[in-house]
Scaffold this motif. Structure first.
Motif, PDB file in Angstrom:
ATOM      1  N   SER A 130      76.032 176.615  -8.354  1.00 12.18           N
ATOM      2  CA  SER A 130      75.084 176.791  -7.250  1.00 12.18           C
ATOM      3  C   SER A 130      73.679 177.124  -7.750  1.00 12.18           C
ATOM      4  O   SER A 130      72.689 176.604  -7.224  1.00 12.18           O
ATOM      5  CB  SER A 130      75.570 177.885  -6.293  1.00 12.18           C
ATOM      6  OG  SER A 130      76.743 177.484  -5.639  1.00 12.18           O
ATOM      7  N   VAL A 131      73.577 177.988  -8.757  1.00 17.18           N
ATOM      8  CA  VAL A 131      72.241 178.342  -9.244  1.00 17.18           C
ATOM      9  C   VAL A 131      71.583 177.140  -9.926  1.00 17.18           C
ATOM     10  O   VAL A 131      70.370 176.955  -9.826  1.00 17.18           O
ATOM     11  CB  VAL A 131      72.262 179.600 -10.147  1.00 17.18           C
ATOM     12  CG1 VAL A 131      72.776 179.316 -11.542  1.00 17.18           C
ATOM     13  CG2 VAL A 131      70.877 180.225 -10.218  1.00 17.18           C
ATOM     14  N   GLN A 132      72.379 176.316 -10.587  1.00 14.59           N
ATOM     15  CA  GLN A 132      71.810 175.102 -11.190  1.00 14.59           C
ATOM     16  C   GLN A 132      71.316 174.133 -10.114  1.00 14.59           C
ATOM     17  O   GLN A 132      70.273 173.494 -10.273  1.00 14.59           O
ATOM     18  CB  GLN A 132      72.838 174.415 -12.104  1.00 14.59           C
ATOM     19  CG  GLN A 132      73.136 175.189 -13.372  1.00 14.59           C
ATOM     20  CD  GLN A 132      71.888 175.533 -14.163  1.00 14.59           C
ATOM     21  OE1 GLN A 132      70.974 174.730 -14.319  1.00 14.59           O
ATOM     22  NE2 GLN A 132      71.829 176.759 -14.674  1.00 14.59           N
ATOM     23  N   GLN A 133      72.045 174.074  -9.008  1.00 15.81           N
ATOM     24  CA  GLN A 133      71.606 173.239  -7.888  1.00 15.81           C
ATOM     25  C   GLN A 133      70.278 173.769  -7.331  1.00 15.81           C
ATOM     26  O   GLN A 133      69.362 172.992  -7.048  1.00 15.81           O
ATOM     27  CB  GLN A 133      72.670 173.229  -6.790  1.00 15.81           C
ATOM     28  CG  GLN A 133      72.287 172.378  -5.609  1.00 15.81           C
ATOM     29  CD  GLN A 133      73.299 172.463  -4.473  1.00 15.81           C
ATOM     30  OE1 GLN A 133      74.274 173.205  -4.546  1.00 15.81           O
ATOM     31  NE2 GLN A 133      73.063 171.707  -3.421  1.00 15.81           N
ATOM     32  N   ALA A 134      70.175 175.083  -7.197  1.00 20.44           N
ATOM     33  CA  ALA A 134      68.929 175.686  -6.701  1.00 20.44           C
ATOM     34  C   ALA A 134      67.771 175.365  -7.641  1.00 20.44           C
ATOM     35  O   ALA A 134      66.681 174.993  -7.194  1.00 20.44           O
ATOM     36  CB  ALA A 134      69.095 177.200  -6.554  1.00 20.44           C
ATOM     37  N   LEU A 135      68.006 175.500  -8.937  1.00 21.91           N
ATOM     38  CA  LEU A 135      66.948 175.212  -9.909  1.00 21.91           C
ATOM     39  C   LEU A 135      66.517 173.747  -9.862  1.00 21.91           C
ATOM     40  O   LEU A 135      65.331 173.442  -9.966  1.00 21.91           O
ATOM     41  CB  LEU A 135      67.398 175.590 -11.321  1.00 21.91           C
ATOM     42  CG  LEU A 135      67.414 177.084 -11.616  1.00 21.91           C
ATOM     43  CD1 LEU A 135      68.155 177.378 -12.915  1.00 21.91           C
ATOM     44  CD2 LEU A 135      65.998 177.622 -11.659  1.00 21.91           C
ATOM     45  N   SER A 136      67.487 172.847  -9.680  1.00 19.30           N
ATOM     46  CA  SER A 136      67.122 171.421  -9.622  1.00 19.30           C
ATOM     47  C   SER A 136      66.330 171.110  -8.350  1.00 19.30           C
ATOM     48  O   SER A 136      65.477 170.225  -8.355  1.00 19.30           O
ATOM     49  CB  SER A 136      68.365 170.536  -9.725  1.00 19.30           C
ATOM     50  OG  SER A 136      69.160 170.649  -8.572  1.00 19.30           O
ATOM     51  N   LEU A 137      66.576 171.840  -7.269  1.00 16.71           N
ATOM     52  CA  LEU A 137      65.803 171.651  -6.043  1.00 16.71           C
ATOM     53  C   LEU A 137      64.414 172.289  -6.155  1.00 16.71           C
ATOM     54  O   LEU A 137      63.451 171.797  -5.569  1.00 16.71           O
ATOM     55  CB  LEU A 137      66.543 172.237  -4.839  1.00 16.71           C
ATOM     56  CG  LEU A 137      67.801 171.486  -4.393  1.00 16.71           C
ATOM     57  CD1 LEU A 137      68.590 172.310  -3.377  1.00 16.71           C
ATOM     58  CD2 LEU A 137      67.436 170.124  -3.820  1.00 16.71           C
ATOM     59  N   LEU A 138      64.316 173.368  -6.898  1.00 20.68           N
ATOM     60  CA  LEU A 138      63.036 174.065  -7.051  1.00 20.68           C
ATOM     61  C   LEU A 138      62.111 173.367  -8.047  1.00 20.68           C
ATOM     62  O   LEU A 138      60.894 173.462  -7.934  1.00 20.68           O
ATOM     63  CB  LEU A 138      63.260 175.510  -7.500  1.00 20.68           C
ATOM     64  CG  LEU A 138      63.789 176.470  -6.445  1.00 20.68           C
ATOM     65  CD1 LEU A 138      64.256 177.769  -7.081  1.00 20.68           C
ATOM     66  CD2 LEU A 138      62.727 176.732  -5.386  1.00 20.68           C
ATOM     67  N   GLU A 139      62.681 172.681  -9.022  1.00 16.65           N
ATOM     68  CA  GLU A 139      61.888 172.080 -10.098  1.00 16.65           C
ATOM     69  C   GLU A 139      60.786 171.148  -9.581  1.00 16.65           C
ATOM     70  O   GLU A 139      59.627 171.303  -9.967  1.00 16.65           O
ATOM     71  CB  GLU A 139      62.799 171.344 -11.089  1.00 16.65           C
ATOM     72  CG  GLU A 139      62.170 171.163 -12.431  1.00 16.65           C
ATOM     73  CD  GLU A 139      61.761 172.479 -13.073  1.00 16.65           C
ATOM     74  OE1 GLU A 139      60.642 172.530 -13.609  1.00 16.65           O
ATOM     75  OE2 GLU A 139      62.531 173.448 -13.030  1.00 16.65           O
ATOM     76  N   PRO A 140      61.096 170.186  -8.708  1.00 14.70           N
ATOM     77  CA  PRO A 140      60.013 169.309  -8.235  1.00 14.70           C
ATOM     78  C   PRO A 140      58.965 170.064  -7.412  1.00 14.70           C
ATOM     79  O   PRO A 140      57.801 169.687  -7.395  1.00 14.70           O
ATOM     80  CB  PRO A 140      60.714 168.266  -7.356  1.00 14.70           C
ATOM     81  CG  PRO A 140      62.147 168.560  -7.380  1.00 14.70           C
ATOM     82  CD  PRO A 140      62.380 169.777  -8.191  1.00 14.70           C
ATOM     83  N   MET A 141      59.352 171.134  -6.781  1.00 14.41           N
ATOM     84  CA  MET A 141      58.410 171.912  -5.978  1.00 14.41           C
ATOM     85  C   MET A 141      57.480 172.726  -6.855  1.00 14.41           C
ATOM     86  O   MET A 141      56.368 173.047  -6.468  1.00 14.41           O
ATOM     87  CB  MET A 141      59.168 172.843  -5.030  1.00 14.41           C
ATOM     88  CG  MET A 141      59.992 172.112  -3.997  1.00 14.41           C
ATOM     89  SD  MET A 141      60.958 173.238  -2.983  1.00 14.41           S
ATOM     90  CE  MET A 141      59.653 173.987  -2.030  1.00 14.41           C
ATOM     91  N   SER A 142      57.918 173.065  -8.048  1.00 10.97           N
ATOM     92  CA  SER A 142      57.111 173.861  -8.971  1.00 10.97           C
ATOM     93  C   SER A 142      55.923 173.067  -9.501  1.00 10.97           C
ATOM     94  O   SER A 142      54.890 173.624  -9.828  1.00 10.97           O
ATOM     95  CB  SER A 142      57.961 174.348 -10.141  1.00 10.97           C
ATOM     96  OG  SER A 142      59.015 175.156  -9.672  1.00 10.97           O
TER      97      SER A 142
END
Length: 176
Positions: A130-142
């Motif tokens: 789940s945390v890896q999924q969150a990071l992959s969703l946050l990456e393009p937003m960063s």
């Protein structure tokens, strides 16, 4: 002429009444969104307080509720893509924390016996996913110059810290 004027006046008043109704319903839905954001913050604070009070069950429960609220908010902000994405990324992060806290609670219930049971290790594995999924969703937003740069940075930092916490828990609990 008088009938036309009264008919026109009636239409204007009816239009104003409809407009007022729409504005009020829009305000109440906006107020609900603001209330939901406040509820999300309250649930996260309660989870932190529960962990501070050595209550991983309570923390897991509140983070689960926060994840549900984040999912709800992502749907409510469909018209605002950035906010919707932010809450879509927050949901798996909160789920990850829920799984991690649940693993703590399970480990305690099992008498703190090492190596941890498959249930504890399974919960930690779900938390990592789940945390890896969150990071992959946050990456393009960063990378964006989004108006939500600060909340994205905060969520990203929380996710990065949580990755470290999970790795430590997996080591401490001797999970394969």
């Amino acid at each position: 002429m008088r009938n036309r004027l009264s008919s026109l006046l009636y239409r204007i008043l009816l239009g104003i009444a409809v407009l007022i109704t729409v504005i009020q319903s829009d305000r109440s839905s906006w107020g609900q969104v603001i209330g939901d954001v406040a509820e999300l913050d309250r649930l996260r604070a309660k989870a932190e307080e529960s962990i501070g009070n050595d209550d991983p069950d309570g923390a897991a429960l509140n983070m689960g509720r926060a994840a549900l609220m984040a999912k709800q908010l992502s749907k409510k902000f469909r018209d605002d893509a950035a906010k919707s994405q932010l809450y879509q990324a927050a949901e798996p992060l909160f789920r990850s924390q829920e799984h991690g806290y649940r693993a703590m609670a399970l480990f305690r219930r099992a008498g703190d016996q090492l190596p941890a049971s498959s249930g504890v290790c399974g919960s930690l594995s779900l938390a990592q996913t789940s945390v890896q999924q969150a990071l992959s969703l946050l990456e393009p937003m960063s990378d964006n110059a989004s108006p939500l740069v600060e909340p994205v940075k905060q969520l990203h930092a929380t996710a990065d810290d949580w990755v470290i916490v999970l790795a430590s828990m997996i080591t401490d609990y001797q999970c394969p």
